[in-house]
Design a protein around this motif. Structure first.
Motif, PDB file in Angstrom:
ATOM      1  N   MET A  45       0.648  -1.295   0.225  1.00 22.37           N
ATOM      2  CA  MET A  45       0.161   0.202  -0.166  1.00 22.37           C
ATOM      3  C   MET A  45       0.709   1.131   0.035  1.00 22.37           C
ATOM      4  SD  MET A  45      -2.916   0.955   2.756  1.00 22.37           S
ATOM      5  CE  MET A  45      -3.135   2.625   3.396  1.00 22.37           C
ATOM      6  N   ASN A  46       0.529   1.985  -1.040  1.00 21.25           N
ATOM      7  CA  ASN A  46       1.454   3.265  -1.034  1.00 21.25           C
ATOM      8  C   ASN A  46       0.545   4.486  -0.279  1.00 21.25           C
ATOM      9  OD1 ASN A  46       1.827   6.239  -2.392  1.00 21.25           O
ATOM     10  ND2 ASN A  46       3.555   4.814  -3.120  1.00 21.25           N
ATOM     11  N   LEU A  47       1.009   5.074   0.774  1.00 21.04           N
ATOM     12  CA  LEU A  47       0.064   5.711   1.459  1.00 21.04           C
ATOM     13  C   LEU A  47      -0.074   7.189   0.583  1.00 21.04           C
ATOM     14  CD1 LEU A  47       1.701   5.370   5.069  1.00 21.04           C
ATOM     15  CD2 LEU A  47      -0.396   4.714   4.201  1.00 21.04           C
ATOM     16  N   LYS A  48       0.994   7.473  -0.258  1.00 18.97           N
ATOM     17  CA  LYS A  48       0.888   8.965  -0.960  1.00 18.97           C
ATOM     18  C   LYS A  48      -0.265   8.595  -2.054  1.00 18.97           C
ATOM     19  CE  LYS A  48       3.338  12.527  -2.637  1.00 18.97           C
ATOM     20  NZ  LYS A  48       3.136  13.465  -1.473  1.00 18.97           N
ATOM     21  N   ASN A  49      -0.256   7.481  -2.496  1.00 18.93           N
ATOM     22  CA  ASN A  49      -1.430   7.301  -3.686  1.00 18.93           C
ATOM     23  C   ASN A  49      -2.906   6.921  -3.006  1.00 18.93           C
ATOM     24  OD1 ASN A  49       0.189   7.508  -6.012  1.00 18.93           O
ATOM     25  ND2 ASN A  49       0.549   5.331  -6.003  1.00 18.93           N
ATOM     26  N   SER A  50      -2.808   6.590  -1.810  1.00 22.96           N
ATOM     27  CA  SER A  50      -3.847   6.139  -1.088  1.00 22.96           C
ATOM     28  C   SER A  50      -4.571   7.644  -0.739  1.00 22.96           C
ATOM     29  CB  SER A  50      -3.866   5.286   0.053  1.00 22.96           C
ATOM     30  OG  SER A  50      -3.463   3.998  -0.247  1.00 22.96           O
ATOM     31  N   GLN A  51      -3.639   8.423  -0.290  1.00 22.57           N
ATOM     32  CA  GLN A  51      -4.214   9.669   0.100  1.00 22.57           C
ATOM     33  C   GLN A  51      -4.783  10.654  -1.140  1.00 22.57           C
ATOM     34  OE1 GLN A  51      -0.809  11.150   2.986  1.00 22.57           O
ATOM     35  NE2 GLN A  51      -2.308  12.753   3.089  1.00 22.57           N
ATOM     36  N   LEU A  52      -4.062  10.263  -2.107  1.00 24.19           N
ATOM     37  CA  LEU A  52      -4.691  10.906  -3.527  1.00 24.19           C
ATOM     38  C   LEU A  52      -6.069  10.386  -3.894  1.00 24.19           C
ATOM     39  CD1 LEU A  52      -1.563  10.920  -5.782  1.00 24.19           C
ATOM     40  CD2 LEU A  52      -2.702  13.039  -4.570  1.00 24.19           C
ATOM     41  N   ASP A  53      -6.323   9.216  -3.703  1.00 24.12           N
ATOM     42  CA  ASP A  53      -7.629   8.428  -3.878  1.00 24.12           C
ATOM     43  C   ASP A  53      -8.572   8.922  -2.999  1.00 24.12           C
ATOM     44  OD1 ASP A  53      -6.194   6.720  -5.870  1.00 24.12           O
ATOM     45  OD2 ASP A  53      -6.248   4.977  -4.564  1.00 24.12           O
ATOM     46  N   LEU A  64      -7.858  13.436   7.632  1.00 22.94           N
ATOM     47  CA  LEU A  64      -7.250  14.287   8.692  1.00 22.94           C
ATOM     48  C   LEU A  64      -5.821  14.680   8.022  1.00 22.94           C
ATOM     49  CD1 LEU A  64      -8.357  12.852  11.802  1.00 22.94           C
ATOM     50  CD2 LEU A  64      -8.800  15.039  11.092  1.00 22.94           C
ATOM     51  N   ALA A  65      -5.261  13.808   7.387  1.00 29.36           N
ATOM     52  CA  ALA A  65      -3.815  14.087   6.674  1.00 29.36           C
ATOM     53  C   ALA A  65      -3.938  15.030   5.577  1.00 29.36           C
ATOM     54  CB  ALA A  65      -3.292  12.746   6.390  1.00 29.36           C
ATOM     55  N   ASN A  66      -4.909  14.748   4.776  1.00 26.78           N
ATOM     56  CA  ASN A  66      -5.169  15.451   3.400  1.00 26.78           C
ATOM     57  C   ASN A  66      -5.541  16.848   3.881  1.00 26.78           C
ATOM     58  OD1 ASN A  66      -4.484  13.769   1.793  1.00 26.78           O
ATOM     59  ND2 ASN A  66      -6.728  13.132   1.357  1.00 26.78           N
ATOM     60  N   ASP A 111       1.461  14.633   4.853  1.00 29.00           N
ATOM     61  CA  ASP A 111       2.121  13.675   3.870  1.00 29.00           C
ATOM     62  C   ASP A 111       2.332  12.499   4.602  1.00 29.00           C
ATOM     63  OD1 ASP A 111       3.503  11.589   2.440  1.00 29.00           O
ATOM     64  OD2 ASP A 111       4.842  13.289   1.401  1.00 29.00           O
ATOM     65  N   LEU A 112       1.638  11.397   4.595  1.00 31.71           N
ATOM     66  CA  LEU A 112       1.439  10.245   5.593  1.00 31.71           C
ATOM     67  C   LEU A 112       2.643   9.471   5.322  1.00 31.71           C
ATOM     68  CD1 LEU A 112      -2.249   9.332   6.374  1.00 31.71           C
ATOM     69  CD2 LEU A 112      -0.544  10.189   7.824  1.00 31.71           C
ATOM     70  N   GLN A 113       2.858   9.124   3.767  1.00 31.77           N
ATOM     71  CA  GLN A 113       3.919   8.401   3.442  1.00 31.77           C
ATOM     72  C   GLN A 113       5.244   8.887   4.018  1.00 31.77           C
ATOM     73  OE1 GLN A 113       3.646   5.541   1.250  1.00 31.77           O
ATOM     74  NE2 GLN A 113       5.457   4.975   2.557  1.00 31.77           N
ATOM     75  N   ALA A 114       5.482  10.126   4.068  1.00 28.94           N
ATOM     76  CA  ALA A 114       7.035  10.625   4.486  1.00 28.94           C
ATOM     77  C   ALA A 114       6.982  10.622   6.047  1.00 28.94           C
ATOM     78  CB  ALA A 114       7.150  12.078   4.113  1.00 28.94           C
ATOM     79  N   ALA A 115       5.871  10.675   6.629  1.00 34.30           N
ATOM     80  CA  ALA A 115       5.406  10.658   8.296  1.00 34.30           C
ATOM     81  C   ALA A 115       5.711   9.219   8.671  1.00 34.30           C
ATOM     82  CB  ALA A 115       4.303  11.266   8.767  1.00 34.30           C
ATOM     83  N   PHE A 116       5.258   8.450   7.758  1.00 33.56           N
ATOM     84  CA  PHE A 116       5.293   6.979   8.362  1.00 33.56           C
ATOM     85  C   PHE A 116       6.795   6.353   8.072  1.00 33.56           C
ATOM     86  CE2 PHE A 116       4.910   2.300   7.451  1.00 33.56           C
ATOM     87  CZ  PHE A 116       4.206   1.875   8.541  1.00 33.56           C
ATOM     88  N   ASP A 117       7.327   6.789   6.980  1.00 35.74           N
ATOM     89  CA  ASP A 117       8.780   6.261   6.819  1.00 35.74           C
ATOM     90  C   ASP A 117       9.645   6.933   7.869  1.00 35.74           C
ATOM     91  OD1 ASP A 117       7.921   5.189   4.444  1.00 35.74           O
ATOM     92  OD2 ASP A 117       8.476   6.698   3.173  1.00 35.74           O
ATOM     93  N   LYS A 118       9.478   8.306   8.297  1.00 32.39           N
ATOM     94  CA  LYS A 118      10.150   8.697   9.233  1.00 32.39           C
ATOM     95  C   LYS A 118      10.060   7.994  10.758  1.00 32.39           C
ATOM     96  CE  LYS A 118      10.895  13.218  11.605  1.00 32.39           C
ATOM     97  NZ  LYS A 118      10.521  14.581  12.075  1.00 32.39           N
ATOM     98  N   LYS A 119       8.831   7.802  10.811  1.00 29.72           N
ATOM     99  CA  LYS A 119       8.606   6.833  12.036  1.00 29.72           C
ATOM    100  C   LYS A 119       9.080   5.532  12.086  1.00 29.72           C
ATOM    101  CE  LYS A 119       6.500   7.857  15.199  1.00 29.72           C
ATOM    102  NZ  LYS A 119       7.046   8.324  16.482  1.00 29.72           N
TER     103      LYS A 119
END
Length: 108
Positions: free
Chosen positions: A1-9, A74-76, A81-89
Motif C-alpha cells: 500500500m502506497n500511502l501517498k497514492n491512497s491519500q490521493l484516492d 485528516l492528513a489531507n 504527507d502520511l508516506q513521509a511521516a510513516f517512513d520517518k516513524k
C-alpha cells in the motif's frame, strides 16, 4: 500500500462524491467513533466479552479501513504527507527500538 497514492484516492473520492471534507473536529469525532467500532469487535471477538448476535457479521477489516480512511482525510486537510511521516516513524523506531523488544523479559 502506497500511502501517498491512497491519500490521493481519498482526496479524489471526497471531491467527486463527498462534496467536501468535514471540518477537522468533525473528522476527529468520526475517527474516535470508527476506532470505537474496531475496539468493540476486538473486545467481543478476541477478548472476554461475549459477542452479540448483531455483531457477529461485522467485518473487522472493513472497520479498520474506515479508520484508515478518516486518518487520510485528516492528513489531507492538515497538509500531512502520511508516506513521509510513516517512513520517518519507521526509521525512528528502527533506531530507537531495535533491541528494546528483544531485551524485554516479558516477551520471552
Amino acid at each position: 500500500m502506497n500511502l501517498k497514492n491512497s491519500q490521493l484516492d481519498v482526496d479524489t473520492w471526497i471531491k467527486e462524491h463527498g462534496v467536501r471534507y468535514f471540518n477537522e473536529l468533525t473528522n476527529m469525532a468520526q475517527l474516535t467513533e470508527e476506532v470505537g467500532e474496531v475496539a468493540r469487535i476486538i473486545a467481543r471477538r478476541y477478548g472476554e466479552q461475549s459477542e452479540k448476535e448483531s455483531d457477529k457479521n461485522k467485518d473487522l477489516g472493513e472497520e479498520l479501513a474506515d479508520v484508515v480512511f478518516v486518518v487520510m482525510c485528516l492528513a489531507n486537510q492538515t497538509g500531512i504527507d502520511l508516506q513521509a511521516a510513516f517512513d520517518k516513524k519507521m526509521d525512528l523506531k528502527s533506531i530507537r527500538d531495535k533491541d528494546r523488544h528483544k531485551n524485554n523479559e516479558k516477551l520471552k
